[in-house]
Design a protein around this motif. Sequence first.
Motif, short mmCIF file in Angstrom:
data_model
loop_
_atom_site.label_atom_id
_atom_site.label_comp_id
_atom_site.label_asym_id
_atom_site.label_seq_id
_atom_site.Cartn_x
_atom_site.Cartn_y
_atom_site.Cartn_z
N UNK A 98 0.84 -1.20 0.00
CA UNK A 98 0.00 0.00 0.00
C UNK A 98 0.88 1.25 0.00
N UNK A 99 0.57 2.16 -0.91
CA UNK A 99 1.38 3.36 -1.09
C UNK A 99 0.48 4.58 -1.26
N UNK A 100 1.04 5.72 -0.87
CA UNK A 100 0.30 6.98 -0.89
C UNK A 100 1.14 8.02 -1.59
N UNK A 101 0.59 8.56 -2.69
CA UNK A 101 1.31 9.55 -3.50
C UNK A 101 0.50 10.83 -3.57
N UNK A 152 4.70 7.54 0.28
CA UNK A 152 4.79 6.77 1.52
C UNK A 152 4.34 5.35 1.21
N UNK A 153 5.00 4.37 1.84
CA UNK A 153 4.57 2.97 1.71
C UNK A 153 4.41 2.38 3.10
N UNK A 154 3.49 1.45 3.23
CA UNK A 154 3.22 0.77 4.50
C UNK A 154 3.50 -0.72 4.30
N UNK A 209 7.54 3.67 5.07
CA UNK A 209 8.72 3.85 4.21
C UNK A 209 8.63 5.14 3.40
N UNK A 210 9.78 5.77 3.23
CA UNK A 210 9.92 7.00 2.47
C UNK A 210 10.94 6.76 1.36
N UNK A 211 10.97 7.64 0.38
CA UNK A 211 11.99 7.58 -0.65
C UNK A 211 13.35 7.79 0.04
N UNK A 267 12.89 4.54 6.63
CA UNK A 267 11.62 4.22 7.28
C UNK A 267 11.58 4.63 8.74
N UNK A 268 10.35 4.89 9.19
CA UNK A 268 10.04 4.96 10.63
C UNK A 268 9.43 3.60 10.95
N UNK A 269 9.79 3.05 12.09
CA UNK A 269 9.30 1.73 12.48
C UNK A 269 8.42 1.85 13.71
#
Length: 123
Positions: free
Chosen positions: A54-57, A67-69, A80-82, A106-108
């Motif tokens: 899942x990604x958000x653009x 952003x990716x989850x 996750x970030x670029x 990424x933030x975890x």
Amino acid sequence: MHESFDDPMVERAYLAMPERFQAQALALRALILRNAESLEATGGLQETLKWGQPSYLPVKARIGSTLRVAAHDEQHLGLYFNCNTTLVESFRSLFGDELAYEKNRAMLFDIDEPLPEGAIAQS
């Protein structure tokens, strides 16, 4: 209950995550969507799949970052970030040891802990 999905493939990606990740992943999705509503410059968010995740653009080009989850390991969900951006470095300077990170990408989030809504709102 979670906000409905426009793309059934994105919904399937969330439901394909290990069951112990699903509640937190859906809560993270809700935070991303809620926070995106206040970001007029992006033109909204497009929810899609990138690399099966899942990604958000941002709808507008050259505004913001994708952003990716995804599950990171057996205990952590990753936002996750670029990796070519300085976003994670910025979060480190703002939040220090309050958050966990994966290098510059990424933030975890520990799946047994509540999501840090304030930090996510700033991402």
